[in-house]
Motif scaffolding. Structure first.
Motif, PDB file in Angstrom:
ATOM      1  N   MET A   1       0.850  -1.198   0.000  1.00 58.02           N
ATOM      2  CA  MET A   1       0.000   0.000   0.000  1.00 58.02           C
ATOM      3  C   MET A   1       0.883   1.245   0.000  1.00 58.02           C
ATOM      4  O   MET A   1       1.754   1.403   0.844  1.00 58.02           O
ATOM      5  CB  MET A   1      -0.894  -0.002   1.241  1.00 58.02           C
ATOM      6  N   SER A   2       0.661   2.111  -0.976  1.00 54.73           N
ATOM      7  CA  SER A   2       1.402   3.363  -1.051  1.00 54.73           C
ATOM      8  C   SER A   2       0.774   4.381  -0.093  1.00 54.73           C
ATOM      9  O   SER A   2      -0.445   4.489   0.006  1.00 54.73           O
ATOM     10  CB  SER A   2       1.377   3.887  -2.486  1.00 54.73           C
ATOM     11  N   ILE A   3       1.609   5.118   0.617  1.00 56.20           N
ATOM     12  CA  ILE A   3       1.106   6.078   1.603  1.00 56.20           C
ATOM     13  C   ILE A   3       1.410   7.497   1.167  1.00 56.20           C
ATOM     14  O   ILE A   3       2.533   7.809   0.763  1.00 56.20           O
ATOM     15  CB  ILE A   3       1.767   5.859   2.974  1.00 56.20           C
ATOM     16  N   ASP A   4       0.402   8.343   1.252  1.00 56.03           N
ATOM     17  CA  ASP A   4       0.603   9.772   1.039  1.00 56.03           C
ATOM     18  C   ASP A   4       0.984  10.378   2.385  1.00 56.03           C
ATOM     19  O   ASP A   4       0.136  10.598   3.248  1.00 56.03           O
ATOM     20  CB  ASP A   4      -0.680  10.410   0.501  1.00 56.03           C
ATOM     21  N   LEU A   5       2.272  10.619   2.585  1.00 59.14           N
ATOM     22  CA  LEU A   5       2.738  11.110   3.873  1.00 59.14           C
ATOM     23  C   LEU A   5       2.392  12.581   4.120  1.00 59.14           C
ATOM     24  O   LEU A   5       2.642  13.096   5.211  1.00 59.14           O
ATOM     25  CB  LEU A   5       4.242  10.891   4.006  1.00 59.14           C
ATOM     26  N   THR A   6       1.810  13.254   3.112  1.00 57.87           N
ATOM     27  CA  THR A   6       1.291  14.602   3.361  1.00 57.87           C
ATOM     28  C   THR A   6      -0.157  14.543   3.823  1.00 57.87           C
ATOM     29  O   THR A   6      -0.725  15.560   4.219  1.00 57.87           O
ATOM     30  CB  THR A   6       1.359  15.483   2.099  1.00 57.87           C
ATOM     31  N   PHE A   7      -0.759  13.343   3.750  1.00 57.48           N
ATOM     32  CA  PHE A   7      -2.147  13.128   4.140  1.00 57.48           C
ATOM     33  C   PHE A   7      -3.066  14.168   3.496  1.00 57.48           C
ATOM     34  O   PHE A   7      -3.775  14.918   4.164  1.00 57.48           O
ATOM     35  CB  PHE A   7      -2.283  13.115   5.662  1.00 57.48           C
ATOM     36  N   LYS A 171       9.872   0.616   1.939  1.00 52.53           N
ATOM     37  CA  LYS A 171       8.858   1.343   2.706  1.00 52.53           C
ATOM     38  C   LYS A 171       9.452   2.654   3.229  1.00 52.53           C
ATOM     39  O   LYS A 171      10.674   2.782   3.401  1.00 52.53           O
ATOM     40  CB  LYS A 171       8.388   0.506   3.891  1.00 52.53           C
ATOM     41  N   PRO A 172       8.606   3.637   3.505  1.00 57.61           N
ATOM     42  CA  PRO A 172       9.108   4.904   4.050  1.00 57.61           C
ATOM     43  C   PRO A 172       9.860   4.706   5.364  1.00 57.61           C
ATOM     44  O   PRO A 172       9.483   3.868   6.190  1.00 57.61           O
ATOM     45  CB  PRO A 172       7.840   5.727   4.265  1.00 57.61           C
ATOM     46  N   ILE A 173      10.924   5.478   5.542  1.00 54.43           N
ATOM     47  CA  ILE A 173      11.703   5.476   6.771  1.00 54.43           C
ATOM     48  C   ILE A 173      11.523   6.822   7.460  1.00 54.43           C
ATOM     49  O   ILE A 173      11.686   7.871   6.842  1.00 54.43           O
ATOM     50  CB  ILE A 173      13.203   5.245   6.488  1.00 54.43           C
ATOM     51  N   ILE A 174      11.183   6.785   8.736  1.00 53.86           N
ATOM     52  CA  ILE A 174      11.036   7.994   9.547  1.00 53.86           C
ATOM     53  C   ILE A 174      12.224   8.003  10.506  1.00 53.86           C
ATOM     54  O   ILE A 174      12.380   7.085  11.317  1.00 53.86           O
ATOM     55  CB  ILE A 174       9.697   7.969  10.302  1.00 53.86           C
ATOM     56  N   LEU A 175      13.071   9.014  10.409  1.00 52.47           N
ATOM     57  CA  LEU A 175      14.320   9.011  11.164  1.00 52.47           C
ATOM     58  C   LEU A 175      14.165   9.674  12.526  1.00 52.47           C
ATOM     59  O   LEU A 175      13.654  10.791  12.633  1.00 52.47           O
ATOM     60  CB  LEU A 175      15.416   9.720  10.367  1.00 52.47           C
TER      61      LEU A 175
END
Length: 326
Positions: A1-7, A171-175
């Motif tokens: 599932m692709s995520i829009d991280l700007t929501f 997948k997206p990485i949140i640092l």
């Protein structure tokens, strides 16, 4: 599932204000979300499930006063040892919490339940192996907790950890770990992360649960005052040296590691943990008590300035010079 991280464009800067035990709360999360930054708090910071339910209602009502605020997040400890986990998860389902920050275990059923109500799950990891297991279980993104984070921390340098995680997942990485400014977020993105995760930087805000004494300590301390040890409770963590001393402990007598178990007598520690404070390497950037909304605005401005300045820096062919100060 692709995520829009700007929501849907509601997130104005790729940043999550980390959920901090006995620090984060609904007013702090609401203030962050109102400025376009994802705010959060841990479910287990409340003494009872009823209080947690009240927090969720308070958050929803607070955010309803704003036009298109950023979504909020809740931290759940998804480990069988957390007796509250099943009930807290169901409360999150009832309120359709948009983002769940999971930690300590990566059960597939938890991620599946979160997806059922349309939520997304971002999971704490401290190694590539942890990331691989979390993604396999269904996590939508991983939070790379690196050396320098406050509280229970990772031990790996962020460059190394991001590179290793990127080898096992796209997948997206949140640092997370030691970051404090909008410039830091851009640097994290240049390294391959999608978002930043700030905790310590927000401890001295007006809305948080920290008392005046803790705020004073945060303002006075710098990175040199951060003491790393797994000996207090058996897990790697960063503590503030002055508060250890104030609690009657000698940091010079506390080892960094203790073979996976605490060397501090738990009975002797009763009452002391209320005085021992934690912070990450970014504590030196706390200069004063600020409103959460003002701090978010500052970080957003720093991020935009950094993008402009570094765009000029990397856009000059053949030019070799020091990076601009932003």
């Amino acid at each position: 599932m692709s995520i829009d991280l700007t929501f849907g464009g509601r997130v104005k800067v790729p940043l999550i204000v980390a959920p901090m035990f006995l620090t984060s709360n609904p007013p702090m999360a609401i203030a962050a979300c109102s400025r376009g930054v994802i705010g959060s708090y841990p479910a287990h910071a409340t003494r009872t499930r009823e209080i947690f339910a009240d927090w969720l209602v308070e958050t929803e009502e607070g955010l309803s006063q704003y036009d298109s605020p950023a979504p909020f997040a809740v931290n759940l400890v998804v480990h069988p040892t957390n007796e509250r986990y099943p009930g807290d998860l169901e409360l999150c389902a009832k309120h359709k919490v948009p983002i769940i920050l999971t930690s300590k275990g990566a059960p597939e059923d938890a991620f599946g339940r979160i997806h059922e109500w349309g939520g997304v799950a971002f999971h704490d990891v401290a190694s590539a192996r942890h990331a691989e297991k979390a993604v396999a279980a269904g996590a939508d993104a991983v939070i790379a907790v690196c050396a320098g984070a406050g509280g229970h921390t990772g031990t790996i340098n962020p460059f190394a950890l991001i590179n290793e995680i990127r080898e096992v997942t796209d997948k997206p990485i949140i640092l997370a770990g030691g970051m404090s400014t909008g410039r830091d977020i851009l640097a994290a993105q240049a390294m391959g992360a999608s978002m930043g995760y700030f905790g310590t930087r927000f401890i001295a805000t007006e809305e948080c649960l920290a008392d005046e004494e803790q705020r004073r300590i945060m303002i006075e301390c710098t990175a040199k005052d951060v003491f790393f040890s797994a000996a207090l409770d058996g897990a790697p963590a960063n503590w503030l040296r002055p508060t250890l001393i104030e609690a009657g402990l000698d940091p010079d007598d506390i080892p960094a590691y203790s073979k996976g178990m605490s060397v501090i007598n738990p009975k002797k520690m009763e009452g002391r943990y209320t005085r021992i404070k934690s912070a990450g390497h970014g504590v030196g950037m706390i200069k004063s008590v600020e409103r959460t909304s003002d701090l978010c605005d500052q970080i957003i401005l720093e991020y935009e300035v950094a993008k402009t300045e570094f765009g000029k820096f990397i856009g000059a062919p053949g030019q070799v010079s020091a990076a601009p100060a932003v």
